[in-house]
Design a protein around this motif. Structure first.
Motif, short mmCIF file in Angstrom:
data_model
loop_
_atom_site.label_atom_id
_atom_site.label_comp_id
_atom_site.label_asym_id
_atom_site.label_seq_id
_atom_site.Cartn_x
_atom_site.Cartn_y
_atom_site.Cartn_z
N GLN A 172 0.83 -1.21 0.00
CA GLN A 172 0.00 0.00 0.00
C GLN A 172 0.86 1.26 0.00
O GLN A 172 1.94 1.28 0.59
CB GLN A 172 -0.91 0.03 1.23
N ASP A 173 0.37 2.27 -0.70
CA ASP A 173 0.99 3.60 -0.63
C ASP A 173 0.37 4.34 0.55
O ASP A 173 -0.87 4.42 0.66
CB ASP A 173 0.74 4.39 -1.91
N THR A 174 1.19 4.89 1.41
CA THR A 174 0.68 5.56 2.62
C THR A 174 1.25 6.97 2.73
O THR A 174 2.31 7.28 2.19
CB THR A 174 1.05 4.76 3.89
N PHE A 175 0.48 7.79 3.48
CA PHE A 175 0.91 9.17 3.74
C PHE A 175 0.26 9.64 5.03
O PHE A 175 -0.89 9.30 5.33
CB PHE A 175 0.49 10.10 2.58
N HIS A 176 0.99 10.42 5.80
CA HIS A 176 0.42 11.06 6.98
C HIS A 176 1.10 12.41 7.17
O HIS A 176 2.25 12.60 6.75
CB HIS A 176 0.61 10.19 8.22
N SER A 177 0.37 13.32 7.80
CA SER A 177 0.91 14.65 8.09
C SER A 177 0.20 15.20 9.31
O SER A 177 -1.00 14.99 9.50
CB SER A 177 0.73 15.58 6.89
N SER A 178 0.94 15.91 10.14
CA SER A 178 0.37 16.54 11.33
C SER A 178 1.01 17.91 11.52
O SER A 178 2.16 18.12 11.13
CB SER A 178 0.59 15.67 12.57
N GLY A 199 3.63 24.62 15.63
CA GLY A 199 4.15 25.44 14.53
C GLY A 199 4.98 24.69 13.52
O GLY A 199 5.72 25.33 12.76
N VAL A 200 4.91 23.36 13.47
CA VAL A 200 5.74 22.55 12.56
C VAL A 200 4.86 21.51 11.87
O VAL A 200 4.01 20.89 12.51
CB VAL A 200 6.88 21.86 13.32
N PHE A 201 5.11 21.31 10.56
CA PHE A 201 4.47 20.23 9.82
C PHE A 201 5.37 19.00 9.88
O PHE A 201 6.55 19.06 9.50
CB PHE A 201 4.24 20.63 8.36
N ARG A 202 4.84 17.88 10.29
CA ARG A 202 5.55 16.60 10.31
C ARG A 202 4.83 15.66 9.36
O ARG A 202 3.69 15.27 9.62
CB ARG A 202 5.60 16.02 11.72
N SER A 203 5.52 15.32 8.25
CA SER A 203 4.88 14.55 7.20
C SER A 203 5.71 13.32 6.86
O SER A 203 6.96 13.35 6.93
CB SER A 203 4.70 15.39 5.93
N GLY A 204 5.02 12.22 6.51
CA GLY A 204 5.71 11.00 6.10
C GLY A 204 4.95 10.28 5.02
O GLY A 204 3.72 10.32 4.98
N ALA A 205 5.71 9.61 4.10
CA ALA A 205 5.10 8.86 3.01
C ALA A 205 5.91 7.59 2.78
O ALA A 205 7.14 7.59 2.93
CB ALA A 205 5.03 9.70 1.75
N ALA A 206 5.23 6.52 2.44
CA ALA A 206 5.91 5.24 2.19
C ALA A 206 5.29 4.56 0.99
O ALA A 206 4.07 4.65 0.78
CB ALA A 206 5.81 4.34 3.42
#
Length: 475
Positions: A120-126, A130-137
């Protein structure tokens, strides 16, 4: 009035509540929309880079530390904070972090990596602090087999600063708008309630009987219209109160005059021991005349009282021609004694001259008008009585050849106790109430009465009623 119950507080709180709701929307929607836009942008960028890395790594049959490092060295890391590449079991083969922070050789227990190894292609962001924390796999697939996974992580404080700055700017704008709205709400509330307070004070003065007070409100809104209606009401009340006072004063004066005469005559009789019989009869006759005058005033006052309080009247068709004949038959002796000629001009018998009224009231109206025309006429004068029908209405007109009524006095002749020539009216036995009774009676039956100057000298009075066949309409 308590401050919490006052209209000013309620209006001000209403404005403040509306402004607060608008400011709340203004401080939340732009931030949420900007945050969603940034997240979508990051998802597109990270997914694109992960796809590029996975595509290049998928050319390898088996992923090892060496061949993965070679591919990553060729591609470069771009602007990403961290890149992980794992084997099919999740063991880290490549980590862009070095030193103690490196996870090389360890298992990547990220949920995104686990899902990527499952295809599966995944993505998350929070966004927090004051900071964007993003990840994708994304999985690395070789001939339909998953040989590893690519995980990208980005720590973006620059866009976080932009969003924080936007939030700060909106906050400052909101404070300025809130202060201005608060001031404006108070001013508007005070302006509105000040006008209402003016009306309230005017009503309180009206309750105290100060009918001369007027309210001046600028503008053309509902409050200004209300003030105009109030002024018209007070003007009418003032006029009514003035008429009432004058009526009471005139009535007291009219009643006082015959009473004073009666008292003077009786005192003269009581204090005169040697009064001869002829003088005594003369005094008693004068007392009888004054008593008769007092009786006439009382009867007419009672008649006016009945008219003022008249409710529903049982009307029936009454023939005007017959009423004219009855009145003239009764007043012919009075006219003959004063040398007055009476002429009539009545509609033909086939003309329907019936009106909806009562026979007594119609008789009273015509009797008063003809009697006045006889009493206040010139010697050897003429009285003309006309009756007919025109345009659905029945009219009565009484003309005389007397001295007439000045134009400035015509509107006042229907006022109670008003006399054009006071000396002549008293000499003729008038009370100043006859025409008032006529006018009120005419209006009671939906009619109209007017007065004017007769051509050649004298006065005319004209009364019109709706014809019985047309239906009586109260004017």
């Amino acid at each position: 009035m308590p401050i919490l119950r006052s209209l000013q507080t309620k209006v001000a709180l209403s404005y403040i509540g509306i402004i607060a709701a608008v400011l709340l929307v203004m401080n939340t929607y732009p931030l949420l929309a900007s945050q969603d836009l940034a997240v979508n942008s990051k998802q597109t960028a990270l997914a694109s880079e992960a796809s590029v890395l996975a595509s290049n790594l998928s050319a390898l049959e088996v992923l090892t530390r060496e061949n993965v490092a070679q591919v990553m060295e060729l591609l470069g890391e771009g602007s990403l904070n961290r890149v992980l590449v794992t084997d099919p079991l999740g063991r880290v083969l490549y980590d862009s972090e070095t030193g103690e922070a490196s996870a090389l050789g360890e298992y990547a227990l990220f949920q995104e990596v686990v899902l990527a190894l499952q295809g599966q292609d995944t993505f998350h962001s929070s966004y927090r602090d004051g900071v964007f924390r993003s990840g994708a796999a994304q999985p690395v697939i070789y001939r339909n087999s998953t040989i590893g996974a690519v995980y990208l992580y980005e720590y973006d404080s620059e866009q976080g600063l932009l969003l924080t700055g936007l939030q700060a700017n909106l906050g400052r704008i909101s404070m300025v708008v809130c202060a201005a709205a608060l001031l404006l709400s108070v001013l508007l509330a005070r302006t509105m309630t000040h006008r209402i307070s003016g009306l309230l004070s005017a009503i309180q003065l009206l309750r105290q009987g100060k009918y001369s007070h007027r309210v001046q409100l600028a503008g053309r809104d509902e409050l200004a219209l209300l003030a105009d209606e109030y002024n018209q009401l007070t003007q009418r009340l003032e006029r009514t109160d003035e008429v009432r006072r004058r009526f009471v004063s005139d009535a007291s004066h009219e009643l006082k005059t015959p009473l004073a005469s009666i008292r003077l005559l009786t005192d003269s009789i009581l204090h005169s021991d040697g009064m001869d019989r002829e003088t005594l009869r003369e005094f008693v006759s004068d007392i009888g005349q004054e008593a008769g005058r007092l009786d006439r005033i009382t009867e007419k006052l009672l008649a006016l009282t009945r008219l003022d309080g008249a409710g529903t009247v049982q009307r029936q068709p009454v023939d005007v021609r017959q009423t004219v004949e009855d009145v003239l038959r009764m007043l012919e002796p009075l006219a003959a004694s004063r040398g007055i000629s009476i002429e009539t001009e009545l509609a033909p018998e086939e003309t329907d001259c019936r009106v909806l009224a009562t026979a007594d009231d119609l008789y009273q109206i015509l009797f008063n008008l003809v009697e006045n025309a006889i009493k206040y006429n010139c010697p050897e004068g003429l009285v003309r009585v006309l009756a007919g029908r025109e345009e659905g209405r029945v009219f009565l007109c009484v003309e005389d050849t007397g001295i007439g009524i000045p134009e400035s006095e015509r509107e006042k002749v229907f006022d109670r106790f008003y006399r054009v020539d006071k000396a002549r009216s008293r000499a003729a036995g008038g009370t100043g109430l006859g025409l008032s009774i006529v006018r009120d009676t005419v209006h009671l039956h939906g009619g109209w009465i007017g007065v004017g100057e007769r051509a050649g000298g004298g006065t005319w009075f004209r009364v019109t009623f709706p014809a019985a066949g047309e239906g009586a309409v109260r004017r």
